[in-house]
Design an enzyme around this catalytic site. Structure first.
Site, PDB file in Angstrom:
ATOM      1  N   LYS A  13     -27.280   7.243 -24.143  1.00  0.00           N
ATOM      2  CA  LYS A  13     -27.657   6.059 -24.922  1.00  0.00           C
ATOM      3  C   LYS A  13     -28.207   4.957 -24.018  1.00  0.00           C
ATOM      4  O   LYS A  13     -29.240   4.375 -24.303  1.00  0.00           O
ATOM      5  CB  LYS A  13     -26.434   5.479 -25.658  1.00  0.00           C
ATOM      6  N   ARG A  88     -19.286   0.843 -33.143  1.00  0.00           N
ATOM      7  CA  ARG A  88     -18.574   2.032 -32.705  1.00  0.00           C
ATOM      8  C   ARG A  88     -17.460   2.431 -33.654  1.00  0.00           C
ATOM      9  O   ARG A  88     -16.775   3.415 -33.421  1.00  0.00           O
ATOM     10  CB  ARG A  88     -17.935   1.689 -31.370  1.00  0.00           C
ATOM     11  N   ARG A 127     -22.412  11.201 -12.878  1.00  0.00           N
ATOM     12  CA  ARG A 127     -22.996   9.861 -13.045  1.00  0.00           C
ATOM     13  C   ARG A 127     -22.538   8.944 -11.913  1.00  0.00           C
ATOM     14  O   ARG A 127     -21.385   8.961 -11.502  1.00  0.00           O
ATOM     15  CB  ARG A 127     -22.565   9.262 -14.385  1.00  0.00           C
ATOM     16  N   ARG A 160     -17.792   5.479 -12.170  1.00  0.00           N
ATOM     17  CA  ARG A 160     -17.132   4.493 -13.024  1.00  0.00           C
ATOM     18  C   ARG A 160     -15.658   4.864 -13.201  1.00  0.00           C
ATOM     19  O   ARG A 160     -15.327   6.027 -13.306  1.00  0.00           O
ATOM     20  CB  ARG A 160     -17.821   4.472 -14.399  1.00  0.00           C
ATOM     21  N   ARG A 171     -12.005   9.725 -24.127  1.00  0.00           N
ATOM     22  CA  ARG A 171     -13.118   9.000 -24.755  1.00  0.00           C
ATOM     23  C   ARG A 171     -13.836   9.877 -25.780  1.00  0.00           C
ATOM     24  O   ARG A 171     -14.281   9.385 -26.812  1.00  0.00           O
ATOM     25  CB  ARG A 171     -14.098   8.506 -23.690  1.00  0.00           C
TER      26      ARG A 171
HETATM   27  P1  AP5 Z   1     -25.863   7.294 -19.834  1.00  0.00           P
HETATM   28  O1  AP5 Z   1     -27.234   6.867 -20.258  1.00  0.00           O
HETATM   29  O2  AP5 Z   1     -25.123   6.448 -18.870  1.00  0.00           O
HETATM   30  O3  AP5 Z   1     -24.977   7.631 -21.116  1.00  0.00           O
HETATM   31  P2  AP5 Z   1     -24.311   6.690 -22.219  1.00  0.00           P
HETATM   32  O4  AP5 Z   1     -24.421   7.400 -23.515  1.00  0.00           O
HETATM   33  O5  AP5 Z   1     -24.879   5.302 -22.132  1.00  0.00           O
HETATM   34  O6  AP5 Z   1     -22.837   6.768 -21.695  1.00  0.00           O
HETATM   35  P3  AP5 Z   1     -21.676   5.695 -21.538  1.00  0.00           P
HETATM   36  O7  AP5 Z   1     -20.550   6.384 -20.860  1.00  0.00           O
HETATM   37  O8  AP5 Z   1     -22.174   4.418 -20.908  1.00  0.00           O
HETATM   38  O9  AP5 Z   1     -21.320   5.458 -23.003  1.00  0.00           O
HETATM   39  P4  AP5 Z   1     -19.987   5.058 -23.533  1.00  0.00           P
HETATM   40  O10 AP5 Z   1     -20.388   4.881 -24.948  1.00  0.00           O
HETATM   41  O11 AP5 Z   1     -18.815   5.881 -23.329  1.00  0.00           O
HETATM   42  O12 AP5 Z   1     -19.637   3.801 -22.626  1.00  0.00           O
HETATM   43  P5  AP5 Z   1     -19.890   2.233 -22.805  1.00  0.00           P
HETATM   44  O13 AP5 Z   1     -20.350   1.706 -21.534  1.00  0.00           O
HETATM   45  O14 AP5 Z   1     -20.684   1.954 -24.042  1.00  0.00           O
HETATM   46  O15 AP5 Z   1     -25.986   8.783 -19.264  1.00  0.00           O
HETATM   47  C1  AP5 Z   1     -24.862   9.473 -18.735  1.00  0.00           C
HETATM   48  C2  AP5 Z   1     -25.268  10.232 -17.455  1.00  0.00           C
HETATM   49  O16 AP5 Z   1     -26.125  11.308 -17.801  1.00  0.00           O
HETATM   50  C3  AP5 Z   1     -26.057   9.389 -16.441  1.00  0.00           C
HETATM   51  O17 AP5 Z   1     -25.695   9.762 -15.157  1.00  0.00           O
HETATM   52  C4  AP5 Z   1     -27.524   9.728 -16.746  1.00  0.00           C
HETATM   53  O18 AP5 Z   1     -28.330   9.604 -15.591  1.00  0.00           O
HETATM   54  C5  AP5 Z   1     -27.416  11.178 -17.202  1.00  0.00           C
HETATM   55  N1  AP5 Z   1     -28.383  11.515 -18.249  1.00  0.00           N
HETATM   56  C6  AP5 Z   1     -28.805  10.731 -19.279  1.00  0.00           C
HETATM   57  N2  AP5 Z   1     -29.678  11.401 -20.066  1.00  0.00           N
HETATM   58  C7  AP5 Z   1     -29.792  12.653 -19.533  1.00  0.00           C
HETATM   59  C8  AP5 Z   1     -30.534  13.818 -19.901  1.00  0.00           C
HETATM   60  N3  AP5 Z   1     -31.342  13.836 -20.975  1.00  0.00           N
HETATM   61  N4  AP5 Z   1     -30.393  14.929 -19.124  1.00  0.00           N
HETATM   62  C9  AP5 Z   1     -29.579  14.910 -18.028  1.00  0.00           C
HETATM   63  N5  AP5 Z   1     -28.853  13.844 -17.640  1.00  0.00           N
HETATM   64  C10 AP5 Z   1     -28.949  12.720 -18.388  1.00  0.00           C
HETATM   65  O19 AP5 Z   1     -18.401   1.752 -23.121  1.00  0.00           O
HETATM   66  C11 AP5 Z   1     -17.372   1.840 -22.164  1.00  0.00           C
HETATM   67  C12 AP5 Z   1     -16.068   1.386 -22.784  1.00  0.00           C
HETATM   68  O20 AP5 Z   1     -16.185   0.028 -23.227  1.00  0.00           O
HETATM   69  C13 AP5 Z   1     -15.621   2.154 -24.032  1.00  0.00           C
HETATM   70  O21 AP5 Z   1     -14.910   3.325 -23.710  1.00  0.00           O
HETATM   71  C14 AP5 Z   1     -14.756   1.096 -24.739  1.00  0.00           C
HETATM   72  O22 AP5 Z   1     -13.494   1.013 -24.157  1.00  0.00           O
HETATM   73  C15 AP5 Z   1     -15.492  -0.194 -24.446  1.00  0.00           C
HETATM   74  N6  AP5 Z   1     -16.464  -0.521 -25.504  1.00  0.00           N
HETATM   75  C16 AP5 Z   1     -17.818  -0.615 -25.377  1.00  0.00           C
HETATM   76  N7  AP5 Z   1     -18.389  -0.934 -26.546  1.00  0.00           N
HETATM   77  C17 AP5 Z   1     -17.367  -1.046 -27.462  1.00  0.00           C
HETATM   78  C18 AP5 Z   1     -17.316  -1.344 -28.851  1.00  0.00           C
HETATM   79  N8  AP5 Z   1     -18.433  -1.583 -29.566  1.00  0.00           N
HETATM   80  N9  AP5 Z   1     -16.111  -1.356 -29.448  1.00  0.00           N
HETATM   81  C19 AP5 Z   1     -14.977  -1.127 -28.768  1.00  0.00           C
HETATM   82  N10 AP5 Z   1     -14.952  -0.827 -27.443  1.00  0.00           N
HETATM   83  C20 AP5 Z   1     -16.141  -0.790 -26.795  1.00  0.00           C
END
Ligand code: AP5
Ligand code: ZN
Length: 214
Positions: A13, A88, A127, A160, A171
């Site tokens: 994402k 979410r 990552r 991370r 997660r």
């Molecule tokens: P990446 O683009 O980093 O993936 P992502 O979907 O953004 O993953 P996140 O882990 O950041 O999402 P998340 O939803 O768990 O965490 P968030 O930060 O929102 O890609 C992943 C890896 O794969 C990278 O290394 C990339 O290079 C590689 N890659 C990408 N595309 C690829 C492809 N096509 N092929 C191969 N490799 C690829 O949230 C973290 C925490 O914050 C949550 O757990 C929660 O505790 C809190 N939080 C955040 N938002 C909320 C909310 N709205 N409500 C409640 N808690 C929240």
């Protein structure tokens, strides 16, 4: 253009949201990035969020909703934005709908980046995030020019805290239980498109551009 990115943790994402924001010149709003910046700066919000994030749990809705509603109400969001990691939960989505209606806005697209669980654990292990600017890389799929050093700002890369395998599994469970129902929610709203997130980063992006238009 107002866009929501959906998908499991690590589906890509953030990677796609950054590319969309650059191409269409709209802000990228990542709630995960906002929390990580608050943790880094030692704010009260950061302290509260960290206790949940480290366990792989969602931060409570009441700490997230107002923050996003305030952000989309800012001047630079008039032409659009891409929301990454929000909403979410169903209550977050409902609160967003109510708030947007008051602002006279509506979401145009919800894009679900679809990647099976078995690919996710491998992706997260590779990552790496920059301690300086927060840029995201992957040891195999999105490597830096120099090992362990950010291409953009030259700072060090780290795994991370929540990317440890046991936290990733937690997660994923939370995603299936609390976030996946949003796919139905936005299908019913008539704005959902699912894209295959297992193909190359650039190919995923080209698929999304076809949906959004040049
Ligand atoms: P990446 O683009 O980093 O993936 P992502 O979907 O953004 O993953 P996140 O882990 O950041 O999402 P998340 O939803 O768990 O965490 P968030 O930060 O929102 O890609 C992943 C890896 O794969 C990278 O290394 C990339 O290079 C590689 N890659 C990408 N595309 C690829 C492809 N096509 N092929 C191969 N490799 C690829 O949230 C973290 C925490 O914050 C949550 O757990 C929660 O505790 C809190 N939080 C955040 N938002 C909320 C909310 N709205 N409500 C409640 N808690 C929240
Ligand atoms: Zn950097």
């Amino acid at each position: 253009m107002k866009i929501i990115m959906l998908g499991a943790p690590g589906a890509g994402k953030g990677t796609q949201a950054k590319k969309i924001a650059a191409k269409y010149n709209i802000p990228h709003i990542s709630t995960g990035d906002i929390f990580r910046a608050n943790i880094k700066n030692g704010t009260e919000l950061g302290k509260q969020a960290k206790t949940y994030m480290d366990q792989g749990l969602l931060v409570p809705d009441e700490l997230v909703v107002d923050l996003v509603v305030d952000r989309v109400n800012q001047e630079d969001c008039k032409e659009g934005y891409v929301l990454d990691g929000f909403p979410r939960t169903i209550p977050q989505a409902e609160a967003l709908d109510v708030a947007l209606e008051k602002l006279g806005q509506k979401i145009d697209y919800a894009i679900d980046v679809d990647v099976p669980d078995e690919n996710i654990v491998h992706r997260m292990g590779g990552r790496r995030a920059c301690v300086g600017c927060g840029a995201t890389y992957h040891l195999e799929y999105a490597p830096t020019k120099v090992d362990g050093i950010c291409d953009t700002c030259g700072k060090e890369l780290i795994l991370r805290d929540d990317d440890k395998p046991e936290t990733v599994k937690k997660r994923l469970g939370v995603y299936h239980e609390q976030t996946q129902p949003l796919i139905d929610y936005y299908t019913k709203a008539g704005i959902l498109t699912t894209v295959d997130g297992t193909i190359d980063i650039e190919d995923v992006f080209q698929t999304i551009v076809k949906i959004l238009g040049e």
